[in-house]
Structures are given as C-alpha cells and as structure tokens.
Design an enzyme around this catalytic site. Structure first.
Site, PDB file in Angstrom:
ATOM      1  N   CYS A   1       1.086 -15.391  40.001  1.00 41.02           N
ATOM      2  CA  CYS A   1       2.380 -16.029  40.222  1.00 41.02           C
ATOM      3  C   CYS A   1       3.449 -15.384  39.341  1.00 41.02           C
ATOM      4  CB  CYS A   1       2.277 -17.523  39.915  1.00 41.02           C
ATOM      5  SG  CYS A   1       3.843 -18.403  39.952  1.00 41.02           S
TER       6      CYS A   1
ATOM      7  N   CYS B   1      -0.756 -18.880  35.772  1.00 39.58           N
ATOM      8  CA  CYS B   1      -1.563 -18.370  36.879  1.00 39.58           C
ATOM      9  C   CYS B   1      -1.221 -16.886  37.066  1.00 39.58           C
ATOM     10  CB  CYS B   1      -1.281 -19.153  38.156  1.00 39.58           C
ATOM     11  SG  CYS B   1      -1.660 -20.928  38.017  1.00 39.58           S
TER      12      CYS B   1
ATOM     13  N   CYS C   1       7.355 -21.391  33.727  1.00 41.72           N
ATOM     14  CA  CYS C   1       6.164 -22.222  33.924  1.00 41.72           C
ATOM     15  C   CYS C   1       5.138 -21.890  32.856  1.00 41.72           C
ATOM     16  CB  CYS C   1       5.580 -21.981  35.318  1.00 41.72           C
ATOM     17  SG  CYS C   1       4.157 -23.041  35.714  1.00 41.72           S
TER      18      CYS C   1
ATOM     19  N   GLU D   1      15.386 -20.901  40.677  1.00 36.78           N
ATOM     20  CA  GLU D   1      15.612 -20.576  42.078  1.00 36.78           C
ATOM     21  C   GLU D   1      15.382 -21.790  42.966  1.00 36.78           C
ATOM     22  OE1 GLU D   1      12.836 -17.463  42.887  1.00 36.78           O
ATOM     23  OE2 GLU D   1      13.461 -16.318  41.128  1.00 36.78           O
TER      24      GLU D   1
ATOM     25  N   CYS E   1      13.184 -26.118  49.037  1.00 34.51           N
ATOM     26  CA  CYS E   1      12.146 -25.868  48.035  1.00 34.51           C
ATOM     27  C   CYS E   1      12.843 -25.772  46.683  1.00 34.51           C
ATOM     28  CB  CYS E   1      11.404 -24.575  48.358  1.00 34.51           C
ATOM     29  SG  CYS E   1      10.097 -24.162  47.176  1.00 34.51           S
TER      30      CYS E   1
ATOM     31  N   CYS F   1       8.330 -17.486  44.523  1.00 39.86           N
ATOM     32  CA  CYS F   1       9.072 -18.118  43.442  1.00 39.86           C
ATOM     33  C   CYS F   1       8.961 -17.315  42.156  1.00 39.86           C
ATOM     34  CB  CYS F   1       8.568 -19.536  43.227  1.00 39.86           C
ATOM     35  SG  CYS F   1       8.973 -20.614  44.602  1.00 39.86           S
TER      36      CYS F   1
END
Length: 373
Positions: free
Chosen positions: A137, A134, A130, A110, A123, A365
């Site tokens: 997230c 975390c 990822c 994105e 952004c 995100c």
C-alpha cells in the site's frame, strides 16, 4: 477475541496542532455555545448549518440571510477553511475525480468521487498517512502523520456534494449516495472522529447531510476491539474487512496487524458484526500476482468464511491491485482472477471483482500524495 487496549503503534505522533473547531465537529448545542463564546448570536448556528449541509454553500456572499456586518465573523467562527485543493485529476470522462488536499498544517490527503449511472460514491481518507505498514500500500509506506478531525472527513464528502450540485461532474446535478472509508488511513484507528463524521453525514438536515447510514462503508484491516465496538453503535453501516490472505503465515507479511489479531480472531469479529447488525460484511481481497492468488488459497478462504455458516453473512470483493511505481506487488493474471472467483462461488460465497477506476490518475490511495510530497 481479545479486549486488550490498542498498542501505541496505532496512535498519532504527539505535539501536532489540531484543526480549528468547525461546525461539523460540534453538536447543535455546542455550535450555539461556540458562537456565544465569540460574542455572536447563538441562534445563527442553525442558519450556518443550513448553508453548509443543505444549501452546500461555501462562499459567505451566498449567505445573504446573515447580517452583512457579522457574516465574516460568523463564518470564521463555525466554518473555518480546513483544507485546500492542490490538484484535481479526472478519468472516465470526468466521472472519476481524485482530489489532492493540503490540510491546515500542510499534511496531504486524497479523496475520490466516482459517479455511476445509478449512484455517486465518495472515497474518503480518515488519516494523513497510515500506521498499519502494509507493504503493498502506497499510504502505508509513508507512515502515520496524524488523525484527521471529524470535520476534515466530512468536508471531503461535502466538497464532492458541491461539485455534483453545481453540475461540475458530467451527468448533471446530483447527490452523494455512498461514502466509503477506503482512502488514506485506518478508520478504526481514528474511531472517534470517524464515528463523528458518520453521525454528521447521517443526521437529517439542517444539522447534518442527511444521507442513509446504509450507504456508508467503513473499512478496516482488522482492529478487533473497534470492530466489536462498531457492532454496538446501532448505526447500520457496512463493515468491510481488508483480509488479503486466508492464512496467518501470509497475512502476517501482508497485513502486519495480523500478528496482534489472527485471521481467526479477525474473521470472528466480522462474523459477530454481521450477526449483531444483520448487515452483510464485505471481505476485501487485493489480488497480487503469485502472492495470494493461488487456487488453493481461494479454497482456503472459502473454508474459513463458510466455517461460520452459510446464511449469507459475507460477500467477497476481489480488488485488482493498482501497483505503485517500482513496486514488486502487481495485479493478478486475469486467468488466475477468474479461477479464484470460480472457486469461491463454487463454495457458495457471493464474489465480485471491483470495478477499476482511475488507474491513469494514480488511483491507488496514497499515490498522488506520495508523488506530490
């Protein structure tokens, strides 16, 4: 601070196909060599770079200075299609545009364009998924699929630049002034490609996009060796440290990489970046209700940051959490947010609350990609 090599958890899965080579991945000399390898005139590389970075052309038919008989071949050789837009969502009267991209291998990423009265910010994502895990997230919950290439990162910015140039965003034609590496992925875990994209974006035209390095912000959860390396690059980007907690006990839970590099080590690396570059560091702090937004944690955060001196090296950016569906993590109460700001400012630390944009279009995100997947 430690100079140990990055652990295997930061590496992308093996066996992934790489994107085709693109002009933005290559130096001017490498672009010329690439065309010559394909049996094409090397001098055409500069013309292609001019179309891509300066004229913002993405249709071969627009490139009329290229010979018609070689045009398609030249474009395929240096400007292959890297990503396809699957969905564009708009908010804030069309001045916020979130694009869901499908990469050449099916991975989803994105990017978000945010137009303000005085600037336009892109952004961008640096990884598909990822590996930082975390828990609050959306991207971190999906794991890491692969690193993005330099050109895939640059193309997100150039796509936004084209939309502005063509008047597709309210406010008339414009230009991307700022780029923030705060989309999907941990930029420091894809360091080579991220720095390659920074160089491509800041190199003057026609060989690059020609924006100011001071308009670029690179965010990290705290990969200390890479933060130290960034301080030696001589490129005046802004460093943003996603801290989210001032104490190791909580940060170990919120940002698992903290078990490798503690709050002290991470903040020390941020302070070193400010000392070396004379660039103020931004501390990113996602405000989570009853998790990390207590007044005493604001006091502790102030103590941690001010222990390195009060010479204006740091700024705190509080982020109202954009909760993901079904998550226990939610935004702080406004009263708690205000008290947090008051205590940090009383400690002498400049503090702002990030403007919340795009909540109605799955603004956090990873939300859009997770929904599509």
């Amino acid at each position: 601070m430690t100079g140990q090599p990055l652990p295997l958890v930061f590496e992308e899965p093996k066996g992934r196909r790489k994107p085709p080579p693109h002009l933005a991945d290559l130096t001017p000399e490498e672009r010329k060599a690439r065309l010559e390898e394909l049996g094409l005139p090397g001098f055409r590389a500069t013309q292609l770079a001019t179309h891509y970075f300066t004229r913002l052309a993405d249709d071969p038919a627009q490139m009329t200075d290229l010979p018609a008989g070689q045009r398609e071949q030249l474009v395929e050789g240096l400007l292959p299609t890297l990503m396809t837009p699957l969905k564009v969502s708009q908010a804030d009267g069309g001045t916020t545009r979130k694009t869901l991209w499908r990469l050449f291998d099916g991975a989803l990423v994105e990017s978000v364009l945010m137009r303000y009265s005085d600037r336009t910010t892109m952004c961008v994502s640096s990884q598909a998924g990822c590996g930082m895990a975390c828990p609050f997230c959306a991207t971190g919950q999906g794991g890491l699929q692969r690193n993005m290439s330099t050109a895939e990162i640059v193309e997100q910015v150039l796509a936004g630049a084209r939309a502005l140039d063509r008047g597709e965003v309210p406010g008339g034609p414009g230009r991307v002034n700022n780029v923030v590496f705060m989309g999907m992925g941990e930029p420091m875990a894809n360091y080579k490609a991220v720095m390659g994209s920074v160089r491509a974006l800041t190199t003057p035209g026609p060989h690059g996009y020609g924006m100011s390095a001071r308009g670029i912000t690179i965010s990290t959860v705290g990969l200390v060796p890479r933060m130290e390396q960034l301080a030696t690059e001589g490129i005046p980007v802004t460093l943003a440290l996603s801290l989210h907690a001032p104490d190791d006990e909580l940060r170990n839970e919120l940002v698992p990489v903290n078990t490798r590099w503690s709050v002290h080590e991470t903040v020390a690396a941020a302070w070193n970046y400010a000392k070396v570059t004379k660039r103020r560091v931004s501390i990113e702090y996602a405000m989570m209700r009853d998790i990390n937004d207590q007044a005493w944690r604001a006091d502790l955060l102030g103590e941690v940051l001010m222990s390195y001196g009060d010479w204006g090296w740091v700024h705190v950016n509080l982020i109202p959490l954009n909760p993901t569906p079904g998550s226990k993590w939610t935004a702080s109460r406004k009263a708690d947010e205000r008290e947090f700001v008051r205590r940090l400012e009383a400690a002498g630390i400049p503090t702002t609350v990030r403007d919340t944009r795009g909540q109605e279009i799955d603004g956090a995100c990873g939300q859009l990609a997770a929904t599509e997947a």
